[in-house]
Scaffold this active site. Structure first.
Site, short mmCIF file in Angstrom:
data_model
loop_
_atom_site.label_atom_id
_atom_site.label_comp_id
_atom_site.label_asym_id
_atom_site.label_seq_id
_atom_site.Cartn_x
_atom_site.Cartn_y
_atom_site.Cartn_z
N MET A 26 0.84 -1.20 0.00
CA MET A 26 0.00 0.00 0.00
C MET A 26 0.88 1.25 0.00
SD MET A 26 -3.27 -1.18 2.33
CE MET A 26 -2.40 -2.04 3.63
N CYS A 27 1.16 1.80 1.17
CA CYS A 27 1.84 3.10 1.24
C CYS A 27 3.29 3.04 0.76
CB CYS A 27 1.76 3.65 2.65
SG CYS A 27 0.05 3.90 3.19
N VAL A 28 3.99 1.96 1.05
CA VAL A 28 5.38 1.85 0.60
C VAL A 28 5.43 1.78 -0.92
CG1 VAL A 28 7.43 0.37 0.57
CG2 VAL A 28 6.24 0.81 2.73
#
Length: 204
Positions: free
Chosen positions: A132-134
Site C-alpha cells: 500500500m503506502c510503501v
C-alpha cells in the site's frame, strides 16, 4: 518425454550501485509496530528502519518521516497513541515529518517540493505497508524520475486474508515480496538493509 517448463523470471535483486541522498520512512507508527496490530516480525522491521535512520543521519542524507492520518476510529487516527511515530525525530533542516491523507506520500502533500528544495535525486524507501503506502510512494518517486532503492528487509505488511473462491490466506512475507516485484526493474531491490549507503544531497 515432456519438456520442462521455462524457469520463472528472477526478482530484480542487484548489487547496490552507490549511495542515495534521502531516506523516506513510511508510516512507522505505533499502531503498526507495537501491540496486537503490529506487522509480523515487527521487531526486525524496527531494527532495520532504525539502522537506516541512524546511518542516513551520520551521512547527512535528507530524512522524511511520513505519518499517515487514518480515518476516525482507525488505529492510526490522528492524535491517538497508535498514530504516533515510533522512531524519535530530530527536527532540523535535514529531517522532517510530513503527514499524509492517502497511501501515496506525494498525494495531497508537499513531499515533492520538500525533496526538490533539498536537492534530493535518489532515495531509499522503508516502512509499512509494503503493498500500500510503501509501494505507492515508491512508484510515484520512480515516475518523478528519482532513483529508488527498496531494501527488502526494511518494509513489511500484514497477512492477506483468505478470499473465498479466489485464494487462501497469503503470508505477509509473500505479500511484501510481490509488492516489491510489482515495481519492476526500475526500482533497485537490495539483498539487505546493510547494502544501502547514504550521502548528503548536493544543492542545485
Amino acid at each position: 518425454m515432456t519438456s520442462s517448463p521455462p524457469p520463472s523470471p528472477s526478482v530484480p535483486v542487484v548489487p547496490f550501485p552507490g549511495p542515495v541522498d534521502a531516506l523516506i520512512v513510511v508510516d512507522v507508527q505505533s499502531a503498526f509496530v507495537t501491540g496486537p496490530g503490529a506487522v509480523p516480525d515487527a521487531d526486525r522491521l524496527e531494527k532495520r528502519t532504525a539502522d537506516l535512520i541512524e546511518r542516513a543521519r551520520e551521512a547527512g542524507a535528507f530524512i522524511v518521516h511520513l505519518q499517515n492520518d487514518g480515518a476516525p476510529g482507525a488505529p492510526d487516527e490522528p492524535h491517538t497513541p497508535g498514530w504516533e511515530l515510533h522512531h524519535p525525530v530530530r527536527p532540523g533542516p535535514g529531517e522532517t515529518v510530513i503527514r499524509k491523507p492517502r497511501d501515496d506520500g506525494f498525494a495531497r502533500t508537499d513531499l515533492g517540493t520538500v525533496l526538490s528544495d533539498a536537492g534530493v535525486r535518489s532515495l531509499a524507501v522503508c516502512g509499512v505497508m509494503s503493498e500500500m503506502c510503501v509501494q505507492a510512494t515508491a512508484r510515484t518517486a520512480l515516475a518523478r524520475g528519482y532513483r529508488v532503492v527498496l531494501p527488502h528487509d526494511a518494509h513489511a505488511t500484514q497477512d492477506a486474508p483468505a478470499a473465498p473462491g479466489i485464494s487462501e490466506a497469503i503470508p505477509a512475507a509473500v505479500v511484501s515480496r510481490v509488492a516489491a516485484y510489482a515495481l519492476g526493474s526500475d526500482a533497485e531491490t537490495t539483498t539487505a538493509t546493510a547494502d544501502v549507503t547514504f550521502t548528503a544531497p548536493v544543492a542545485g
